[in-house]
Design an enzyme around this catalytic site. Sequence first.
Site, PDB file in Angstrom:
ATOM      1  N   HIS A  64      39.571 -35.929 -75.723  1.00  0.00           N
ATOM      2  CA  HIS A  64      39.902 -35.499 -74.372  1.00  0.00           C
ATOM      3  C   HIS A  64      41.338 -35.828 -73.983  1.00  0.00           C
ATOM      4  CE1 HIS A  64      35.603 -34.774 -73.778  1.00  0.00           C
ATOM      5  NE2 HIS A  64      35.936 -34.099 -72.693  1.00  0.00           N
ATOM      6  N   GLY A  65      41.896 -36.875 -74.528  1.00  0.00           N
ATOM      7  CA  GLY A  65      43.258 -37.211 -74.139  1.00  0.00           C
ATOM      8  C   GLY A  65      43.821 -38.361 -74.936  1.00  0.00           C
TER       9      GLY A  65
END
Length: 486
Positions: free
Chosen positions: A328-329
């Site tokens: 996700h990041g």
Amino acid sequence: MLFNSPEFLLFLPIVFGLYWFVVQKNLKAQNILILAASYFFYGWWDWRFLGLIALSTVVDYTVGLQIDKHTEEKKRKLWLWVSLLVNLGLLGYFKYTNFFIESWVDAWSALGVKMHTSTLQIILPIGISFYTFQTMSYALDIYRGQLKPTRNFLNFAAFVSFFPQLVAGPIERASRLLPQIESRRVFKYEEGVAGLRLILWGMFKKVVVADTCAIYVNDIFANYTEYSGPTLILGMVYFAFQIYGDFSGYSDIAIGTAKLFGIQLMTNFKTPFFSKSIPEFWNRWHISLNTWMNDYVFFPMAFAFRQRGKWGVGLAVMLTFLISGFWHGSEWKFVIWGGIHGLAFLPYIAMSKGPVRLFESHKEKHGSTSILNLKSFILMLIPFAVNLFAWVFFRADSVGEAVRYLERITEPTSWLFPHIESSSFSILAIFSTLLLDGISQSTRLSLIWSRKSYFLMRLFLYLIALTVLHYAWITNNQNTFIYFQF
């Protein structure tokens, strides 16, 4: 190009008209149009990154043919590694280079060693996390003997770049989407109407629900030291509906747009806030990513740790959620977010009596049709509360900010601070979303709505359309989608 932009409002009917009225009888011409439209759609953001999609497409098309060609396991595995290294290399460079540089510096700083370095000015191409996973799964499925490669490069390129789901999913499998690209499509009026309804509903969730909630979320998270504990909790609730409206709204628009072109995409959300457990929530939220993680990450690790019994399964679950968080990041806050859900998943594994499948939404085992009782409501609060806690790390600017935000809620003095003036319209928008989700969740209510409320349904759709137009055009609201950053 954003779905909620004037450019897309012009782009979509032009492509639709050419697709069904100019090249309808020629499948090859339709796929050429899909490919050209998809590259134009992506290139509208930054044409320089079209080369990355083209590279990933060429590599995995070639890899698929070579894996199928060779019978020697060593050569098959070598070609599979070509796909993994190229796709993960692209993803690693553009998404994680600065993360590793910063983590390296921070690690030495913790030991008292100061290092003078700087991060690189790397622009993250939107959608790279999605289309690299989609092309990798193609190579993996061929390697596993679950799929035969296509020899038509045009069809494969159209599959990889299909514009409705290119930048934020759903992450489609070749076994599902590629046969539709290779087959002649026939326009069906009912599917077109269903597609338009999904687009409209997705726009409502994005423009009205998500973007309205974002006003309060941004203010509360930026100034959390100035607000009361109840207001901070309200900010957490608003963010839950912001990210749901934003991402499920995008998925609805993508699925609805695909329907207009005779293509069926997989469902990505199934009323997740009506889940009665953490496993059920993850069978209803971002389904395309979770099933991908299940098949290509969790299963191989669970098999490798099979001798350790439930301990091995628990370890595989934790690692899968940590990897999902990292996907996700490129920040530790996302890893912690994934870790929280992994820990919340472990008690269910301990209590399970049979084999564990991390995500199995396609089997439709979860969820009853009844949600209108106190027990169900109480059970639904448990996964919702876990998500509120975890999403603080997801939304905060850093791990430290997330911790301080949560600490602020527990301070008795914070409950004496002023409350934020919340909009009654934002609460009404959230309630409308839950109501429609509830109707779709309950078989009985859904039948009543579809058979006996035709007039009310049309009136409701008109109201939604007017509301979306008001917020999208009169307020000139064109906020980007949250998952574009991933």
